[in-house]
Scaffold this motif. Sequence first.
Motif, PDB file in Angstrom:
ATOM      1  N   GLU A  55       0.867  -1.199   0.313  1.00 31.79           N
ATOM      2  CA  GLU A  55      -0.258  -0.158  -0.253  1.00 31.79           C
ATOM      3  C   GLU A  55       1.015   1.420  -0.299  1.00 31.79           C
ATOM      4  O   GLU A  55       0.706   2.208  -0.632  1.00 31.79           O
ATOM      5  CB  GLU A  55      -1.334   0.039   1.345  1.00 31.79           C
ATOM      6  CG  GLU A  55      -1.873  -1.043   1.255  1.00 31.79           C
ATOM      7  CD  GLU A  55      -2.658  -1.118   2.175  1.00 31.79           C
ATOM      8  OE1 GLU A  55      -3.996  -0.227   2.530  1.00 31.79           O
ATOM      9  OE2 GLU A  55      -2.732  -1.390   3.662  1.00 31.79           O
ATOM     10  N   VAL A  66      -1.699   6.130  -2.470  1.00 29.37           N
ATOM     11  CA  VAL A  66      -3.537   5.623  -2.013  1.00 29.37           C
ATOM     12  C   VAL A  66      -4.511   6.408  -1.596  1.00 29.37           C
ATOM     13  O   VAL A  66      -5.224   6.641  -2.333  1.00 29.37           O
ATOM     14  CB  VAL A  66      -3.370   3.915  -2.330  1.00 29.37           C
ATOM     15  CG1 VAL A  66      -2.141   3.700  -2.872  1.00 29.37           C
ATOM     16  CG2 VAL A  66      -3.168   3.511  -0.789  1.00 29.37           C
ATOM     17  N   PHE A  89      -9.117   3.205  -4.176  1.00 26.83           N
ATOM     18  CA  PHE A  89      -8.628   2.312  -3.259  1.00 26.83           C
ATOM     19  C   PHE A  89      -9.471   1.375  -2.176  1.00 26.83           C
ATOM     20  O   PHE A  89      -8.849   0.927  -0.924  1.00 26.83           O
ATOM     21  CB  PHE A  89      -7.143   2.496  -3.073  1.00 26.83           C
ATOM     22  CG  PHE A  89      -6.678   2.803  -4.304  1.00 26.83           C
ATOM     23  CD1 PHE A  89      -6.250   1.558  -4.518  1.00 26.83           C
ATOM     24  CD2 PHE A  89      -6.376   3.687  -5.267  1.00 26.83           C
ATOM     25  CE1 PHE A  89      -5.352   1.404  -6.332  1.00 26.83           C
ATOM     26  CE2 PHE A  89      -5.421   3.631  -6.407  1.00 26.83           C
ATOM     27  CZ  PHE A  89      -4.575   2.621  -6.644  1.00 26.83           C
ATOM     28  N   LYS A  96      -9.428  -2.445  -0.889  1.00 28.68           N
ATOM     29  CA  LYS A  96      -7.977  -3.293  -1.451  1.00 28.68           C
ATOM     30  C   LYS A  96      -8.364  -4.715  -1.234  1.00 28.68           C
ATOM     31  O   LYS A  96      -7.542  -4.955  -2.738  1.00 28.68           O
ATOM     32  CB  LYS A  96      -7.181  -3.087  -0.385  1.00 28.68           C
ATOM     33  CG  LYS A  96      -7.580  -3.912   0.400  1.00 28.68           C
ATOM     34  CD  LYS A  96      -5.769  -3.888   1.576  1.00 28.68           C
ATOM     35  CE  LYS A  96      -6.371  -2.256   2.459  1.00 28.68           C
ATOM     36  NZ  LYS A  96      -6.867  -1.905   3.512  1.00 28.68           N
ATOM     37  N   ILE A 140      -6.141  -2.816  -5.024  1.00 24.97           N
ATOM     38  CA  ILE A 140      -4.901  -2.572  -4.783  1.00 24.97           C
ATOM     39  C   ILE A 140      -3.289  -3.350  -5.290  1.00 24.97           C
ATOM     40  O   ILE A 140      -2.599  -2.199  -5.786  1.00 24.97           O
ATOM     41  CB  ILE A 140      -4.319  -3.728  -2.957  1.00 24.97           C
ATOM     42  CG1 ILE A 140      -3.221  -2.642  -2.612  1.00 24.97           C
ATOM     43  CG2 ILE A 140      -4.099  -5.124  -3.307  1.00 24.97           C
ATOM     44  CD1 ILE A 140      -3.683  -0.851  -1.864  1.00 24.97           C
TER      45      ILE A 140
END
Length: 648
Positions: A375, A385, A393, A396, A419
């Motif tokens: 991430e 993100v 997002f 995810k 993701i």
Amino acid sequence: MSHSLNKNRKRAVSFSIFILMILMTSCSDYLDVVPDNVSTIDHAFTLRNEAEKYLFTCYSYLPKDGSAFFNAGMLGGDENWFPYQKGYTSYAFEIARGNQRISNTYYNSWDGHYDGAGPSDNYPLFDGIRHCNTFIENVSDKNNVQDLEDDERERWLGEAGFLKAYYHFFLLRMYGPIPDIEENVPIDASEEEVSVSRMPVDSCVNYIVRLLDSAAGKLPDIISDPTTEMGRITRPIALAIKAKVVLYAASPLFNGNTDYSDFVDKDGEPFFNQTEDQTKWQKAADAALEAIQAAEAAGCSLYEFDNRTFSLSDTTMTQMSIRQAVCERWNSEIVWGNPNSGTSELQKIAMVPLSEDYDQVYAQESMSPPLKIAEMFYTKNGVPVSEDKTLDFSNKAKLRTATADERFYIEEGFTTARINFDREPRFYADLAFDGAVWYKYDSPSNSDEGTYVVKAKYDDYAGSTHSFYFNETGYFIKKLIDWNMTMSSSGASYKDYPWPEIRLADLYLMYAEALNEAAGPVDDVLLYLDKVRERAGLKGVAESWTNYSNHPDKYQTKDGMREIIHRERLIEMAFEGNRFWDLRRWKEASEYLNQPVTGWNIYGTDDDSYYQIRTVYQQEFVSPRDYLWPVEENELLRNPNLVQNPGW
């Protein structure tokens, strides 16, 4: 550096082999030298050839940072997780799991002793400093080594001086205040002389900087004989480490850290200054810029992959520039490659099986980045993100199927988690995952069309079914594997490369960080950040944040730019052992290392069962205790002048 010299660098016999041959054939005796044995020392400094062997003994203490098991930054934090007590034992991983202790401490570099480990498993860096002092004392005397030319004598003294400084810095980074060992204690010294004291952090820093300044003045700008000397210390290396030392001194852990207000010596003097000194940031910026200028003058530049063998997409070419900036031997970006540490074992541990023909003994897939590391990388728009106003997002784990336009990242038609889509090139260059494309030299298609794909669900060839060698999170490290890796029926072939201790990108980010702290987000801060981002296939900071972030003005303030720089550094230097130390010097480890380690459900056999978030481990970081290593309790008993670090 000329084009011809770059060619020489590429085909050079690495200095690690040179050192290894010397140590194996002639230098093992000197590894066992007892410094008070006058006749032995006198013999060591009679002739040039023997003295050079002793210099290589000084080099032999360089930590093996190209090893996941000997580099605390690799497995000691939260960047990689590892199958616990399986095929290997990693002392660093015990630190990540919160098991550090004061008796028989893990990664004991103070006296270098750890019960149950061999000599090569420890870093007795004060022994290394002692050898450096012995070398400097004897080679400084022109009555010794009389067949040594003056210019070479000066250079060797510079190398030994650098190594002495670097070993002090390594200890300072781990333990905080340390004794400054200016010269060896005589064999007939009194107990009081032997019982050295720890010095205040600022005094340690000033001492190390003086050593590095002195060394830099004696060292060559470039290696003139790449065939035999690659990896030996140069002036740009000395200036780069000086920049890193001064940056640490300016950072919150060492600069006005009131958490250590009660940490004092036997006389009540504080080890840490209690008032932040902003001028240290300008000193750090100046040192980083000087190191950059020296490195660039010596021919260093950000690495760009140059392939004339295969027809590759621009997408893959960008990924290869990112990957091979670490893995290409002696490439143009390497300011300092560590000759004491190869990477074949590291690559084997990280490599994922890419087909049913891969023997998992040679592709162990054990280094497992947590989901939070995945991430951490930016979106394809170059912002976090959580900030990208054009991409969602929030879920995810939501499933999505890759299209033809995404085929150089994810296999066309493959279903994987949200993701893993719409991410920046460094995400796909550094990481692999279920469905990820992995291009290598031996691509079955001889191109990046129809090349290797990772299949990582439990029943797949990269699934976590092996008793010892498996992946804990569903993410794999691609960045550390040289693209020349091949697998055959007789085993795997990994192209070994010296570990890149300092890359030019590292210096660029150090300069941007220090300059922002000293002067705010001035033009040079953006300039050097954007150099790194451009190589990574991203637009500049201002353009990316203005157009895509829900905090478009973030880069215009010092605090906002600090957050951007920290994130940029964590991404660019990912999996190179820097995050562990950066989180500590920023005093952010207590935030990051108290989060759960999570990943996908590696036991899942289909999309629905695999793409469930699984907690692998709940880390615990105790602040301020865990910011510094404990001093082994036996050392405290032997030396009454030493005091223990807070909390231990």
